[in-house]
Write a protein that holds these residues in place. Structure first.
Motif, PDB file in Angstrom:
ATOM      1  N   ILE A 268     -16.288  -0.930  -4.439  1.00  0.00           N
ATOM      2  CA  ILE A 268     -16.029   0.414  -3.908  1.00  0.00           C
ATOM      3  C   ILE A 268     -14.809   0.395  -2.985  1.00  0.00           C
ATOM      4  CG2 ILE A 268     -16.919   2.228  -2.382  1.00  0.00           C
ATOM      5  CD1 ILE A 268     -19.694   1.636  -3.532  1.00  0.00           C
ATOM      6  N   VAL A 269     -14.755  -0.615  -2.096  1.00  0.00           N
ATOM      7  CA  VAL A 269     -13.633  -0.698  -1.168  1.00  0.00           C
ATOM      8  C   VAL A 269     -12.330  -0.916  -1.941  1.00  0.00           C
ATOM      9  CG1 VAL A 269     -12.612  -2.057   0.714  1.00  0.00           C
ATOM     10  CG2 VAL A 269     -15.061  -1.512   0.741  1.00  0.00           C
ATOM     11  N   GLN A 270     -12.370  -1.816  -2.945  1.00  0.00           N
ATOM     12  CA  GLN A 270     -11.145  -2.117  -3.704  1.00  0.00           C
ATOM     13  C   GLN A 270     -10.657  -0.903  -4.483  1.00  0.00           C
ATOM     14  OE1 GLN A 270     -13.076  -5.708  -5.353  1.00  0.00           O
ATOM     15  NE2 GLN A 270     -11.098  -6.689  -5.088  1.00  0.00           N
ATOM     16  N   VAL A 271     -11.586  -0.185  -5.118  1.00  0.00           N
ATOM     17  CA  VAL A 271     -11.185   0.992  -5.899  1.00  0.00           C
ATOM     18  C   VAL A 271     -10.703   2.103  -4.969  1.00  0.00           C
ATOM     19  CG1 VAL A 271     -11.994   2.812  -7.462  1.00  0.00           C
ATOM     20  CG2 VAL A 271     -12.637   0.437  -7.893  1.00  0.00           C
ATOM     21  N   ALA A 272     -11.415   2.312  -3.864  1.00  0.00           N
ATOM     22  CA  ALA A 272     -11.012   3.360  -2.927  1.00  0.00           C
ATOM     23  C   ALA A 272      -9.618   3.075  -2.375  1.00  0.00           C
ATOM     24  CB  ALA A 272     -12.025   3.481  -1.794  1.00  0.00           C
ATOM     25  N   ALA A 273      -9.315   1.783  -2.148  1.00  0.00           N
ATOM     26  CA  ALA A 273      -8.011   1.410  -1.586  1.00  0.00           C
ATOM     27  C   ALA A 273      -6.867   1.821  -2.511  1.00  0.00           C
ATOM     28  CB  ALA A 273      -7.969  -0.093  -1.318  1.00  0.00           C
ATOM     29  N   THR A 274      -7.137   1.910  -3.820  1.00  0.00           N
ATOM     30  CA  THR A 274      -6.074   2.264  -4.772  1.00  0.00           C
ATOM     31  C   THR A 274      -5.887   3.782  -4.882  1.00  0.00           C
ATOM     32  OG1 THR A 274      -7.508   2.490  -6.714  1.00  0.00           O
ATOM     33  CG2 THR A 274      -6.708   0.264  -6.200  1.00  0.00           C
ATOM     34  N   ARG A 275      -6.775   4.558  -4.262  1.00  0.00           N
ATOM     35  CA  ARG A 275      -6.732   6.008  -4.467  1.00  0.00           C
ATOM     36  C   ARG A 275      -5.785   6.687  -3.476  1.00  0.00           C
ATOM     37  NH1 ARG A 275     -11.731   8.450  -6.957  1.00  0.00           N
ATOM     38  NH2 ARG A 275     -11.250  10.139  -5.522  1.00  0.00           N
ATOM     39  N   ASP A 276      -4.932   7.536  -4.001  1.00  0.00           N
ATOM     40  CA  ASP A 276      -3.980   8.243  -3.133  1.00  0.00           C
ATOM     41  C   ASP A 276      -4.705   9.143  -2.133  1.00  0.00           C
ATOM     42  OD1 ASP A 276      -1.980   7.087  -4.568  1.00  0.00           O
ATOM     43  OD2 ASP A 276      -1.662   8.821  -5.887  1.00  0.00           O
ATOM     44  N   ASP A 277      -5.818   9.755  -2.574  1.00  0.00           N
ATOM     45  CA  ASP A 277      -6.476  10.730  -1.706  1.00  0.00           C
ATOM     46  C   ASP A 277      -7.300  10.075  -0.598  1.00  0.00           C
ATOM     47  OD1 ASP A 277      -8.245   9.731  -3.584  1.00  0.00           O
ATOM     48  OD2 ASP A 277      -9.326  11.616  -3.880  1.00  0.00           O
ATOM     49  N   LEU A 278      -7.777   8.842  -0.810  1.00  0.00           N
ATOM     50  CA  LEU A 278      -8.669   8.212   0.165  1.00  0.00           C
ATOM     51  C   LEU A 278      -8.131   6.900   0.725  1.00  0.00           C
ATOM     52  CD1 LEU A 278     -11.935   8.675  -1.932  1.00  0.00           C
ATOM     53  CD2 LEU A 278     -11.392   9.894   0.176  1.00  0.00           C
ATOM     54  N   GLY A 279      -7.316   6.203  -0.074  1.00  0.00           N
ATOM     55  CA  GLY A 279      -6.898   4.843   0.260  1.00  0.00           C
ATOM     56  C   GLY A 279      -6.261   4.707   1.631  1.00  0.00           C
ATOM     57  N   PRO A 280      -5.169   5.430   1.928  1.00  0.00           N
ATOM     58  CA  PRO A 280      -4.474   5.213   3.210  1.00  0.00           C
ATOM     59  C   PRO A 280      -5.394   5.415   4.416  1.00  0.00           C
ATOM     60  CG  PRO A 280      -3.138   6.528   1.702  1.00  0.00           C
ATOM     61  CD  PRO A 280      -4.473   6.385   1.058  1.00  0.00           C
ATOM     62  N   GLU A 281      -6.161   6.506   4.394  1.00  0.00           N
ATOM     63  CA  GLU A 281      -7.037   6.771   5.533  1.00  0.00           C
ATOM     64  C   GLU A 281      -8.143   5.732   5.648  1.00  0.00           C
ATOM     65  OE1 GLU A 281      -8.908  10.683   7.051  1.00  0.00           O
ATOM     66  OE2 GLU A 281      -7.667  11.241   5.320  1.00  0.00           O
ATOM     67  N   MET A 282      -8.698   5.347   4.490  1.00  0.00           N
ATOM     68  CA  MET A 282      -9.790   4.384   4.523  1.00  0.00           C
ATOM     69  C   MET A 282      -9.299   3.019   5.010  1.00  0.00           C
ATOM     70  SD  MET A 282     -12.254   2.733   1.715  1.00  0.00           S
ATOM     71  CE  MET A 282     -10.933   1.624   1.393  1.00  0.00           C
ATOM     72  N   MET A 283      -8.119   2.607   4.556  1.00  0.00           N
ATOM     73  CA  MET A 283      -7.605   1.301   4.956  1.00  0.00           C
ATOM     74  C   MET A 283      -7.311   1.262   6.459  1.00  0.00           C
ATOM     75  SD  MET A 283      -7.931  -0.535   2.413  1.00  0.00           S
ATOM     76  CE  MET A 283      -7.095  -2.033   2.890  1.00  0.00           C
ATOM     77  N   ALA A 284      -6.769   2.359   6.959  1.00  0.00           N
ATOM     78  CA  ALA A 284      -6.489   2.416   8.400  1.00  0.00           C
ATOM     79  C   ALA A 284      -7.797   2.286   9.184  1.00  0.00           C
ATOM     80  CB  ALA A 284      -5.779   3.730   8.735  1.00  0.00           C
ATOM     81  N   TRP A 285      -8.828   3.000   8.723  1.00  0.00           N
ATOM     82  CA  TRP A 285     -10.135   2.933   9.390  1.00  0.00           C
ATOM     83  C   TRP A 285     -10.723   1.520   9.278  1.00  0.00           C
ATOM     84  CZ3 TRP A 285     -14.873   1.663   7.238  1.00  0.00           C
ATOM     85  CH2 TRP A 285     -15.956   1.744   8.135  1.00  0.00           C
ATOM     86  N   LEU A 286     -10.581   0.935   8.076  1.00  0.00           N
ATOM     87  CA  LEU A 286     -11.172  -0.382   7.817  1.00  0.00           C
ATOM     88  C   LEU A 286     -10.557  -1.446   8.736  1.00  0.00           C
ATOM     89  CD1 LEU A 286     -13.280  -1.529   5.882  1.00  0.00           C
ATOM     90  CD2 LEU A 286     -11.460  -2.005   4.246  1.00  0.00           C
ATOM     91  N   LYS A 287      -9.241  -1.394   8.887  1.00  0.00           N
ATOM     92  CA  LYS A 287      -8.557  -2.364   9.768  1.00  0.00           C
ATOM     93  C   LYS A 287      -9.082  -2.228  11.190  1.00  0.00           C
ATOM     94  CE  LYS A 287      -4.339  -2.886   7.122  1.00  0.00           C
ATOM     95  NZ  LYS A 287      -3.318  -1.938   6.688  1.00  0.00           N
ATOM     96  N   ASP A 288      -9.200  -1.006  11.619  1.00  0.00           N
ATOM     97  CA  ASP A 288      -9.696  -0.716  12.953  1.00  0.00           C
ATOM     98  C   ASP A 288     -11.140  -1.215  13.104  1.00  0.00           C
ATOM     99  OD1 ASP A 288      -9.233   0.459  15.448  1.00  0.00           O
ATOM    100  OD2 ASP A 288     -10.507   2.178  14.878  1.00  0.00           O
TER     101      ASP A 288
END
Ligand code: G1P
Length: 293
Positions: A268-288
């Protein structure tokens, strides 16, 4: 003969995901916002296979509903003018020509594939296992079909795995060919312990099979786990050369495993990371989150 049929075994009970799978098939578990099974059907269609047979069992009605028309939902979304969601709903309806057969007895993957014989007849066909998702940016099935056509053989997808993981896969013995991503498979063994594994090349759930596999499966006794194994039938064909033997396409692209809970979460995390609509925001949150957890 061009390949047009895909067979997707989907009869498993999904016990690793209980209680989520008590009343719902595991194939319907979402990977982000699409059920896992839809990625697999889309992959088949993208490779030109528009005729899809699902081998199902009890409790799998949701699968049929997902690929059928949902008139009430369509009417509501049309009334609301929600074009984007309407397109999503219609998309899975029009994806492929779907067929269903029930496995009846849970006797293993080889047994499930054998249930496809009537539908497939005497044509080569593909088998896609729902636990493995292949990133749509990477080419696997098309390449396997091309190798099937040029080698006139059964084709399996192989991927290097950690030696400690061999007990989870069919493992191949191979010889190199002139093509760097193609090997000749001389033997296959289902789920060997690391110390017994002939290599670390694992079968990942994509196959292009010759129709001769059906007669071999008919004569294949129960193997690993007391089940009729596709791996055992292909091992026999690799040895006898029936159906042109077995070739392997070595895949180095992105594969997501949804087979157990941890791998499913990673997928789920890997697929979401590739998505334009969710990836950038999710990755920023994940790093945090990782930095502060
Ligand atoms: C099946 C096959 C195995 C293959 C694997 C790929 O096992 O029997 O040979 O390597 O799929 O995912 P399962 O994962 O269904 O136990």
């Amino acid at each position: 003969m061009p390949i047009s049929k895909a067979v997707i075994p989907a009869a498993g009970l999904g016990t690793r995901f209980l209680p989520a799978t008590k009343a719902m098939p595991k194939e319907m578990l979402p990977v982000v916002d699409k059920p896992a099974i839809q990625y697999v059907v889309e992959e088949a269609v993208n490779a030109g296979l528009h005729d899809v047979l699902m081998v199902t069992g009890r409790n799998k009605n949701a699968l049929e509903n997902h690929f059928d028309r949902a008139t009430e939902l369509e009417a509501v979304l049309t009334r609301k003018g929600d074009q984007r969601r309407l397109e999503e709903v219609v998309r899975s309806t029009n994806l492929a020509t779907m067929h269903y057969v029930r496995q009846r007895d849970p006797l293993g993957l080889g047994h499930a594939v054998l249930r496809a014989h009537m539908h497939v007849g005497q044509e080569p066909f593909a088998v896609l296992l729902g636990d493995d998702l292949i990133d749509e940016r990477d080419v696997l099935l098309e390449r396997m079909i091309a190798v099937h056509d040029s080698h006139a053989a059964n084709v399996v997808a192989l991927m290097e795995v950690e030696p400690s993981q061999t007990h989870l896969y069919g493992i191949a013995t191979v010889e190199a060919t002139e093509e760097s991503d193609v090997v000749r498979v001389t033997g296959l063994v289902e789920k060997p312990r690391p110390e017994d594994a002939p290599s670390n090349l694992a079968v990942i759930g994509r196959y292009v099979l010759q129709p001769e596999v059906f007669s071999v499966l008919e004569d294949t006794p129960a193997g690993s786990g007391g089940e009729i194994q596709l791996t055992d039938a292909l091992n026999s064909m690799a040895g006898s050369g029936l159906g042109g033997g077995v070739a392997g396409v070595v895949f180095t692209g992105r594969r997501y495993d949804t087979g157990d809970r941890l791998d499913y979460l990673k997928a789920i995390v890997q697929v979401a990371a590739t998505r334009d609509d969710l990836g950038p925001e999710m990755m920023a949150w994940l790093k945090d989150f990782v930095a502060t957890a």
